[in-house]
Design a protein around this motif. Sequence first.
Motif, PDB file in Angstrom:
ATOM      1  N   HIS A   1     -31.443  31.014   6.772  1.00 22.68           N
ATOM      2  CA  HIS A   1     -31.837  29.776   7.460  1.00 22.68           C
ATOM      3  C   HIS A   1     -33.076  29.123   6.844  1.00 22.68           C
ATOM      4  N   LEU A   2     -33.312  29.371   5.563  1.00 19.97           N
ATOM      5  CA  LEU A   2     -34.466  28.770   4.889  1.00 19.97           C
ATOM      6  C   LEU A   2     -34.236  27.285   4.629  1.00 19.97           C
ATOM      7  N   GLY A   3     -32.992  26.884   4.477  1.00 25.95           N
ATOM      8  CA  GLY A   3     -32.686  25.459   4.349  1.00 25.95           C
ATOM      9  C   GLY A   3     -33.109  24.711   5.600  1.00 25.95           C
ATOM     10  N   ASN A   4     -32.852  25.290   6.767  1.00 24.13           N
ATOM     11  CA  ASN A   4     -33.303  24.682   8.026  1.00 24.13           C
ATOM     12  C   ASN A   4     -34.821  24.558   8.038  1.00 24.13           C
ATOM     13  N   LEU A   5     -35.489  25.595   7.577  1.00 27.66           N
ATOM     14  CA  LEU A   5     -36.956  25.623   7.573  1.00 27.66           C
ATOM     15  C   LEU A   5     -37.521  24.482   6.719  1.00 27.66           C
ATOM     16  N   VAL A   6     -37.001  24.324   5.518  1.00 28.71           N
ATOM     17  CA  VAL A   6     -37.533  23.289   4.630  1.00 28.71           C
ATOM     18  C   VAL A   6     -37.134  21.891   5.115  1.00 28.71           C
ATOM     19  N   MET A   7     -35.937  21.739   5.656  1.00 26.40           N
ATOM     20  CA  MET A   7     -35.535  20.424   6.175  1.00 26.40           C
ATOM     21  C   MET A   7     -36.398  20.026   7.371  1.00 26.40           C
ATOM     22  N   HIS A   8     -36.730  20.983   8.211  1.00 23.83           N
ATOM     23  CA  HIS A   8     -37.625  20.697   9.336  1.00 23.83           C
ATOM     24  C   HIS A   8     -38.990  20.236   8.813  1.00 23.83           C
ATOM     25  N   ALA A   9     -39.474  20.878   7.750  1.00 19.47           N
ATOM     26  CA  ALA A   9     -40.758  20.478   7.153  1.00 19.47           C
ATOM     27  C   ALA A   9     -40.681  19.056   6.597  1.00 19.47           C
ATOM     28  N   PHE A  10     -39.568  18.704   5.947  1.00 17.70           N
ATOM     29  CA  PHE A  10     -39.391  17.336   5.451  1.00 17.70           C
ATOM     30  C   PHE A  10     -39.450  16.332   6.603  1.00 17.70           C
ATOM     31  N   GLU A  11     -38.743  16.650   7.678  1.00 21.23           N
ATOM     32  CA  GLU A  11     -38.695  15.725   8.810  1.00 21.23           C
ATOM     33  C   GLU A  11     -40.056  15.579   9.479  1.00 21.23           C
ATOM     34  N   GLU A  12     -40.784  16.675   9.632  1.00 24.71           N
ATOM     35  CA  GLU A  12     -42.139  16.592  10.194  1.00 24.71           C
ATOM     36  C   GLU A  12     -43.034  15.730   9.311  1.00 24.71           C
ATOM     37  N   HIS A  13     -42.927  15.916   8.006  1.00 23.98           N
ATOM     38  CA  HIS A  13     -43.716  15.124   7.062  1.00 23.98           C
ATOM     39  C   HIS A  13     -43.357  13.640   7.179  1.00 23.98           C
ATOM     40  N   ALA A  14     -42.071  13.341   7.250  1.00 24.11           N
ATOM     41  CA  ALA A  14     -41.632  11.950   7.358  1.00 24.11           C
ATOM     42  C   ALA A  14     -42.183  11.304   8.628  1.00 24.11           C
ATOM     43  N   ILE A  15     -42.080  12.003   9.739  1.00 20.44           N
ATOM     44  CA  ILE A  15     -42.585  11.469  11.009  1.00 20.44           C
ATOM     45  C   ILE A  15     -44.097  11.278  10.949  1.00 20.44           C
ATOM     46  N   SER A  16     -44.795  12.244  10.356  1.00 24.73           N
ATOM     47  CA  SER A  16     -46.264  12.151  10.291  1.00 24.73           C
ATOM     48  C   SER A  16     -46.741  11.024   9.386  1.00 24.73           C
ATOM     49  N   THR A  17     -45.864  10.530   8.523  1.00 24.61           N
ATOM     50  CA  THR A  17     -46.220   9.419   7.635  1.00 24.61           C
ATOM     51  C   THR A  17     -45.496   8.133   8.045  1.00 24.61           C
ATOM     52  N   SER A  18     -45.084   8.071   9.318  1.00 22.78           N
ATOM     53  CA  SER A  18     -44.497   6.876   9.939  1.00 22.78           C
ATOM     54  C   SER A  18     -43.170   6.434   9.347  1.00 22.78           C
ATOM     55  N   MET A  19     -42.390   7.387   8.861  1.00 23.90           N
ATOM     56  CA  MET A  19     -41.047   7.039   8.384  1.00 23.90           C
ATOM     57  C   MET A  19     -40.067   7.193   9.538  1.00 23.90           C
ATOM     58  N   ASN A  20     -39.026   6.351   9.522  1.00 24.80           N
ATOM     59  CA  ASN A  20     -38.052   6.431  10.603  1.00 24.80           C
ATOM     60  C   ASN A  20     -36.645   6.785  10.137  1.00 24.80           C
ATOM     61  N   LYS A  21     -36.478   6.996   8.836  1.00 28.52           N
ATOM     62  CA  LYS A  21     -35.165   7.388   8.321  1.00 28.52           C
ATOM     63  C   LYS A  21     -35.342   8.254   7.089  1.00 28.52           C
ATOM     64  N   ILE A  22     -34.448   9.231   6.964  1.00 35.82           N
ATOM     65  CA  ILE A  22     -34.382  10.056   5.756  1.00 35.82           C
ATOM     66  C   ILE A  22     -32.986   9.901   5.176  1.00 35.82           C
ATOM     67  N   ILE A  23     -32.932   9.713   3.865  1.00 34.72           N
ATOM     68  CA  ILE A  23     -31.660   9.696   3.163  1.00 34.72           C
ATOM     69  C   ILE A  23     -31.652  10.849   2.167  1.00 34.72           C
TER      70      ILE A  23
END
Length: 143
Positions: free
Chosen positions: A83-105
């Motif tokens: 489940h390390l893919g889940n771990l890194v994807m969660h980190a990407f999403e947290e980073h995106a939210i913390s930098t005011s992004m509203n979509k990931i592609i």
Amino acid sequence: MFTVRIATSDLEREDAYSVRSKVFVEEQGVPIFLELDDFDNTAAHFIVYSNETPIGAGRFREINEGIGKVERVCVLKEYRGKHLGNLVMHAFEEHAISTSMNKIILNAQSYAVPFYEKLGYVITSPEFLDADIPHRAMEKVLK
């Protein structure tokens, strides 16, 4: 213990490149000139560590205002299924939210589409080839 860090040093960036090279270049046969590109100079590099050993990686970059792109997500073969893919994807999403992004592609290798779908990503393209590997474009609107 597994942790995800954003590279803040040349050594950490090299850790990310090392994992990517093992997975994409050695395992999947992607030419090194396609794997490492100019976007590596400006992207945020995420590294998954087992203690201090790099075992996973990925990069993230803002491509338009409010839109981030996840690229080069990989985990060493011997660590898959943890489940390390889940771990890194969660980190990407947290980073995106913390930098005011509203979509990931992202462009997922076709075999990995179900993994991303479980995380809430939806397919936005027909299948296409990238480095002779079938892919699908996907996206997720962040809350």
